[in-house]
Design a protein around this motif. Structure first.
Motif, short mmCIF file in Angstrom:
data_model
loop_
_atom_site.label_atom_id
_atom_site.label_comp_id
_atom_site.label_asym_id
_atom_site.label_seq_id
_atom_site.Cartn_x
_atom_site.Cartn_y
_atom_site.Cartn_z
N CYS A 25 -6.07 -10.19 -6.77
CA CYS A 25 -4.59 -10.44 -6.39
C CYS A 25 -4.52 -10.18 -4.85
CB CYS A 25 -3.52 -9.26 -7.16
SG CYS A 25 -3.81 -7.67 -6.25
N SER A 26 -5.33 -9.66 -4.06
CA SER A 26 -5.20 -9.51 -2.51
C SER A 26 -6.59 -9.36 -1.99
CB SER A 26 -4.39 -8.19 -2.26
OG SER A 26 -5.29 -7.14 -2.88
N CYS B 75 -8.21 -6.06 -2.77
CA CYS B 75 -9.04 -5.96 -4.28
C CYS B 75 -10.14 -6.94 -4.01
CB CYS B 75 -7.89 -6.49 -4.96
SG CYS B 75 -6.80 -5.45 -5.59
N CYS C 262 -7.03 -1.98 -9.86
CA CYS C 262 -5.72 -2.55 -9.78
C CYS C 262 -5.19 -3.11 -10.94
CB CYS C 262 -5.90 -3.51 -8.50
SG CYS C 262 -4.50 -4.94 -8.53
N CYS D 148 -5.88 -8.74 -12.06
CA CYS D 148 -6.91 -8.88 -10.93
C CYS D 148 -8.09 -8.12 -11.41
CB CYS D 148 -6.25 -7.85 -9.91
SG CYS D 148 -7.29 -7.43 -8.56
ZN LIG Z 1 -5.51 -6.34 -7.22
#
Ligand SMILES: [Zn+2]
Ligand SMILES: [Zn+2]
Length: 452
Positions: free
Chosen positions: A302-303, A306, A284, A279
Motif C-alpha cells: 500500500c505504500s 510497506c 500492515c 497489503c
Molecule cells: Zn501497507
C-alpha cells in the motif's frame, strides 16, 4: 473428539486441490432462541467437520450467521445437518454466483454475544416488528418510486466497488456506526418517504428495519436475502440489475462481479479498478483497491514504507511487528495517507469503465502457445510451480496464466528455477518455479505469448 482445526490453511488448500472436487461457497443466517450456544457450536463443528465443510460462523443465544464452503457432493447432507433444528427447517442457503474452492480454508465457529455487531439494545424495541421483505422485482419497482430513499447498510469499502443506483452510502467502517447516522440524516422523512434498505445477505437489515420502525419510520422495506439473493433472482428471471459493479464478499475472493461496470478507482494511480487486495506487508495488511500495474510496481504493497519492510530479513520484519495491533486485519478500514484515490461517502452512480470481457478478436490477434500447467502455489513466499509439457520457456518470455478462478493474467518471467536451480530456460518435463504476485490454482494453464 476433535472440536478444532488440525490443519493449517496451506495444508488444507493443498488437500482441496488434490481432492479436485467442486466446492460451493454459501451463506445463511437465522434468528432463533438458542439455550446453550456452546453446545450448539460443538454439535455443529462435529457434524460439519465430518462433511469437510469449512467457513466462518458466529453463534449466539439469538441465532446463527454463517459463511461457508461445502463440497458440492455433500450439499444435501449439509442441509440435513441444519434441518435437524426446527428453526432452520427450509432455510434459504445463499449460494455464491462465482465459485472458488479456496473461499474458506478453516472451519471456525465462534460463540458471540450477538450474531451481528449492531450495537443495539434489543430489549428497548420489538425486534420481531421487521420491515417488509422485498423480492428483486419488487425492490426494483420501489427503487423507481420518487418517494423512495434507498440506503446501503454496508461499510464504505463494500459500497465503494458496487451499490444500487441512487443509494445513500454512509462513510462508515462498521454497521454499528451507520444506524445513528442514517437516523439523524433522515429525520424529516420518517412519515412520508419509503425507507428502502439493503445489505450483503439480508442479515443486517433484519434487525435494523425493526430499529428504524421503532424510531418512527412508517414505511420500511428490506431486500430479502440481500444483494446475493437479488443477484440470483435477476439472473434466473432475466430482470435488469439496478445494482452496479461488484458485490464485496467476506471471503478471500473479496468480491463478486454483478455487472461489468467499474465504479471505483485504483487507490494508488486513479485508474478505473475494483479489485480489493490486502497489503503484502503482514504488519500492515491494509485493505485497499489496487490495479495490476500498481500491484506489480508496488509488489502488492500500500505504500513505499510497506514495500521496504517486505524486503527486510524475516526476523527484522517480525521484530518490527512486535506489539503492533493488526487485529481484525483483513477488513481493516482502507484509510492510508498514501492512498490518494480513496473514495467514500457520496459515491458516483456513473461507471468509470467496463470490466474487460473476453474479446474474441483480441484472442486471435495474440498468438499464444500452451507450455504447461500449474502444480502448486506457495502463498507465503508467493512462488508458483509449473510443469512444462510442451515447447519450452525462457527468461524474458511473456506468459499468460489462465484458469477459472485466476482469470487471465499476463506477466514477464524474470527468473526461473528449474528442477531446483537457477536457469535461463526450461524444456519439456521440467518442473519450474518462479515468483508470482498472484495465486495460481491447480491445473491453471501456462501459455507463452508471441511478442510480435
Ligand atoms: Zn501497507
Ligand atoms: Zn493503479
Amino acid at each position: 473428539m476433535q472440536l478444532y482445526n488440525t490443519l493449517s490453511a496451506e495444508e488444507r488448500a493443498r488437500l482441496i486441490d488434490e481432492a479436485g472436487q467442486e466446492r460451493l461457497t454459501l451463506s445463511f443466517y437465522a434468528y432463533a432462541k438458542i439455550e446453550d450456544p456452546k453446545k450448539f457450536r460443538d454439535d455443529l463443528f462435529i457434524a460439519w467437520n465430518a462433511l469437510d465443510a469449512l467457513g466462518r460462523i458466529y453463534v449466539a443465544h439469538e441465532g446463527i450467521n454463517a459463511q461457508m464452503s461445502v463440497p458440492a457432493e455433500n450439499f444435501d447432507a449439509f442441509r440435513e445437518t441444519l434441518e435437524v433444528y426446527d428453526f432452520m427447517k427450509g432455510i434459504r442457503l445463499n449460494v455464491a454466483v462465482e465459485q472458488d474452492n479456496h473461499s474458506f480454508l478453516k472451519l471456525t465457529i465462534k460463540v458471540r454475544n450477538k450474531i451481528v455487531a449492531d450495537g443495539l439494545n434489543d430489549k428497548t424495541f420489538d425486534v420481531t416488528n421487521k420491515g417488509i421483505h422485498l423480492k428483486a422485482k419488487e425492490f426494483n419497482s420501489l427503487l423507481e418510486d420518487p418517494n423512495t430513499i434507498v440506503v446501503d447498510f454496508r461499510n464504505h469499502y463494500e459500497s465503494e466497488v458496487g451499490h444500487f443506483e441512487g443509494a445513500i452510502t454512509p462513510d462508515v467502517e462498521n454497521f454499528r456506526e451507520s444506524l445513528p447516522i442514517i437516523n439523524e440524516q433522515l429525520q424529516d422523512y420518517k412519515e412520508d418517504k419509503n425507507l428502502l434498505m439493503y445489505c450483503t445477505g439480508g442479515i443486517r437489515c433484519e434487525k435494523a428495519s425493526a430499529y428504524f420502525k421503532h424510531q418512527g419510520f412508517k414505511n420500511v422495506y428490506q431486500l430479502e436475502g440481500g444483494i446475493i439473493e437479488y443477484t440470483r433472482q435477476i439472473k434466473e428471471e432475466g430482470i435488469e440489475s439496478k445494482f452496479i459493479g461488484k458485490n464485496f464478499v467476506f471471503d478471500h475472493r473479496l468480491g463478486e462481479r454483478i455487472t461489468d461496470d467499474i465504479i471505483s478507482q485504483c487507490h494508488q494511480c486513479g485508474k478505473p479498478c475494483d479489485n480489493h487486495t490486502n497489503c503484502a506487508n503482514d504488519a500492515c495488511h491494509l485493505l485497499f483497491i489496487q490495479c495490476d500495474e500498481c500491484k506489480a510496481a508496488m509488489e502488492n504493497c500500500c505504500s513505499t514504507e510497506c514495500q521496504e519492510t517486505i524486503h527486510l530479513p524475516w526476523e527484522e520484519q517480525v521484530a518490527k511487528r512486535k506489539g503492533l495491533q493488526v487485529g481484525n486485519k483483513i477488513f481493516r478500514k482502507g484509510k492510508s495517507e498514501a492512498l490518494k484515490f480513496k473514495k467514500s461517502g457520496n459515491l458516483p452512480d456513473k461507471p468509470l469503465a467496463k470490466a474487460e470481457t473476453k474479446d474474441i478478436r483480441h484472442k486471435i490477434k495474440v498468438k499464444k502457445t500452451l507450455v504447461g500447467k500449474a502444480e502448486h502455489y506457495f502463498s507465503k513466499s508467493k512462488i508458483a510451480q509449473f510443469l512444462i509439457e510442451n515447447n519450452g520457456l525462457s527468461v524474458g518470455d511473456k506468459v499468460l496464466i489462465s484458469g477459472p478462478t485466476t482469470g487471465e493474467q499476463e506477466i514477464t518471467v524474470e527468473k526461473i528455477f528449474v528442477n531446483g536451480g537457477f536457469s535461463d530456460s526450461a524444456k519439456v518435463g521440467d518442473q519450474i518455479t518462479f515468483e508470482l504476485p498472484f495465486r495460481v490454482r491447480l491445473s491453471d494453464k501456462l501459455y507463452k505469448i508471441d511478442q510480435n
